[in-house]
Motif scaffolding. Sequence first.
Motif, PDB file in Angstrom:
ATOM      1  N   ASN A  99       0.833  -1.206   0.000  1.00 59.90           N
ATOM      2  CA  ASN A  99       0.000   0.000   0.000  1.00 59.90           C
ATOM      3  C   ASN A  99       0.864   1.251   0.000  1.00 59.90           C
ATOM      4  OD1 ASN A  99       0.645   0.632   2.883  1.00 59.90           O
ATOM      5  ND2 ASN A  99      -0.511  -1.251   3.240  1.00 59.90           N
TER       6      ASN A  99
ATOM      7  N   GLN B  41     -12.661   1.622 -11.976  1.00 60.54           N
ATOM      8  CA  GLN B  41     -13.642   1.692 -10.889  1.00 60.54           C
ATOM      9  C   GLN B  41     -13.027   1.886  -9.507  1.00 60.54           C
ATOM     10  OE1 GLN B  41     -13.343  -0.762 -13.160  1.00 60.54           O
ATOM     11  NE2 GLN B  41     -13.602  -2.797 -12.270  1.00 60.54           N
ATOM     12  N   VAL B  42     -11.712   1.672  -9.349  1.00 64.37           N
ATOM     13  CA  VAL B  42     -11.083   1.872  -8.038  1.00 64.37           C
ATOM     14  C   VAL B  42     -10.336   3.193  -7.952  1.00 64.37           C
ATOM     15  CG1 VAL B  42     -10.832  -0.633  -7.804  1.00 64.37           C
ATOM     16  CG2 VAL B  42      -8.887   0.731  -8.600  1.00 64.37           C
TER      17      VAL B  42
ATOM     18  N   ALA C  50     -11.181   6.423  -7.924  1.00 63.24           N
ATOM     19  CA  ALA C  50     -11.643   7.429  -6.964  1.00 63.24           C
ATOM     20  C   ALA C  50     -11.274   7.061  -5.532  1.00 63.24           C
ATOM     21  CB  ALA C  50     -13.154   7.615  -7.095  1.00 63.24           C
ATOM     22  N   ASP C  51     -11.150   5.769  -5.249  1.00 67.19           N
ATOM     23  CA  ASP C  51     -10.812   5.335  -3.892  1.00 67.19           C
ATOM     24  C   ASP C  51      -9.335   5.538  -3.569  1.00 67.19           C
ATOM     25  OD1 ASP C  51     -13.432   4.505  -3.387  1.00 67.19           O
ATOM     26  OD2 ASP C  51     -13.071   2.533  -4.256  1.00 67.19           O
ATOM     27  N   ILE C  52      -8.469   5.395  -4.573  1.00 70.10           N
ATOM     28  CA  ILE C  52      -7.029   5.435  -4.281  1.00 70.10           C
ATOM     29  C   ILE C  52      -6.390   6.802  -4.507  1.00 70.10           C
ATOM     30  CG2 ILE C  52      -6.824   2.991  -4.863  1.00 70.10           C
ATOM     31  CD1 ILE C  52      -5.395   3.845  -7.428  1.00 70.10           C
TER      32      ILE C  52
ATOM     33  N   PRO D 158      -6.982   9.924  -3.453  1.00 71.36           N
ATOM     34  CA  PRO D 158      -6.681  10.803  -2.313  1.00 71.36           C
ATOM     35  C   PRO D 158      -5.377  10.456  -1.602  1.00 71.36           C
ATOM     36  CG  PRO D 158      -8.999  10.222  -2.329  1.00 71.36           C
ATOM     37  CD  PRO D 158      -8.353   9.359  -3.356  1.00 71.36           C
ATOM     38  N   THR D 159      -4.978   9.191  -1.676  1.00 79.83           N
ATOM     39  CA  THR D 159      -3.742   8.748  -1.024  1.00 79.83           C
ATOM     40  C   THR D 159      -2.511   9.421  -1.613  1.00 79.83           C
ATOM     41  OG1 THR D 159      -4.801   6.587  -0.748  1.00 79.83           O
ATOM     42  CG2 THR D 159      -2.441   6.692  -0.339  1.00 79.83           C
TER      43      THR D 159
ATOM     44  N   THR E  37     -11.205   7.124 -17.998  1.00 84.29           N
ATOM     45  CA  THR E  37     -11.150   7.949 -16.794  1.00 84.29           C
ATOM     46  C   THR E  37     -10.702   9.356 -17.159  1.00 84.29           C
ATOM     47  OG1 THR E  37     -10.510   5.983 -15.535  1.00 84.29           O
ATOM     48  CG2 THR E  37     -10.268   8.105 -14.449  1.00 84.29           C
TER      49      THR E  37
ATOM     50  N   TYR F 141      -9.492  15.057  -7.221  1.00 81.25           N
ATOM     51  CA  TYR F 141      -8.888  14.458  -6.030  1.00 81.25           C
ATOM     52  C   TYR F 141      -7.456  14.923  -5.778  1.00 81.25           C
ATOM     53  CZ  TYR F 141     -12.864  11.291  -5.743  1.00 81.25           C
ATOM     54  OH  TYR F 141     -14.142  10.767  -5.618  1.00 81.25           O
TER      55      TYR F 141
END
Length: 271
Positions: free
Chosen positions: A55, A75-76, A78-80, A82-83, A100, A108
Motif C-alpha cells: 500500500n 472503478q477503483v 476514486a478510492d485510491i 486521495p492517497t 477515466t 482528487y
Amino acid sequence: MQDTVILVGCGNMGYAMLKGWLESGILRSENVHVIEPAEALLERAAGAGVNAYLNAQSLAADLKPRMIVFAVKPQVMADILPTYQRFAPQTTFVSVAAGTPVSLFEQYLGKDAAIIRCMPNTPAAIGKGMLVTYKNANVTEDNEAFVNSLLKTSGKVASVDKEELMDAVTAVSGSGPAYVFHFIEALTDAGVTAGLPEETAALLARQTVMGAGALAAASTDTPSTLRRQVTSPNGTTAAALDVLMGDNRLKILLEEAVEAARNRSVELGKA
C-alpha cells in the motif's frame, strides 16, 4: 541520479511497462516503487528488483517522485487517488485507466496537478503497442518528454490536443487489436473452408497479418500503394478485393464498428 517513479498497480499492463523501463535501462530498479495489493503480483514485481509495497502508506514520507503511473481498474481510481494527493503539484500523474477523464484526477489531486491521460493497447505487453496521450495545462514540456521517453519503451507514442478525441483513440487503437485478432480468426476459418488443414490455415493467417503489418510499418509507401502493388489486374487478389471493397463493404463495416466503440467509450466516460 535518475528520477524516481511510482507505479500504482502491477497487473499485466503495469508489469509490461515496468519491464520496458528496466530492460531499456531508462530507469534503474532502485528508483522504481511499485504499489500492488495482490501478493502474487507484488512478489512478481519484487522479483524484478524494484521497491515493492502492499500500500501507499509504506512509501517514505520524504519520497519525491517525478512521475506516478496509475495502472489500475477505472472503478477503483476514486478510492485510491486521495492517497497520492500529497505528491501534487510537484509530481506528474499518468493514468492508463480506460475512460477515466482528467477532471476526476483534478478533483482528487487538485486543480494544479499535472495530469497525463494515456490510452495504450495490448501489444504494449511486447513493446509493440500504440500509446496515445492527452495532457492538461499543468504538464511542463520537460515532464511530458520524460513521460514519453518511458512510454516509448512499450511502443509508439502519439498525442491529441482535445480530450474528447480519446474516445476515438479507444475505438481505433485501444480496441483495434481485437478487430485484427478477429480478422485472423475469420481468415483461418476461410482457409479451412477452402480445404486447408486448420493448423496450416491458422499459421498462414497469423503470419500473413504479421508480415503485412511489418511491411506497412517499414515501407515508405502508403497502404493504398502497397495494396495496388500486390493486386494484378484480373488476378486472384483483385477477385478477392472486389468482394471486400465492392460498395465500400469493408470500409463501411469498420466505420460502423469504430463508431460503436467510440459511442460506448463516451457512455462509459459519463458513467
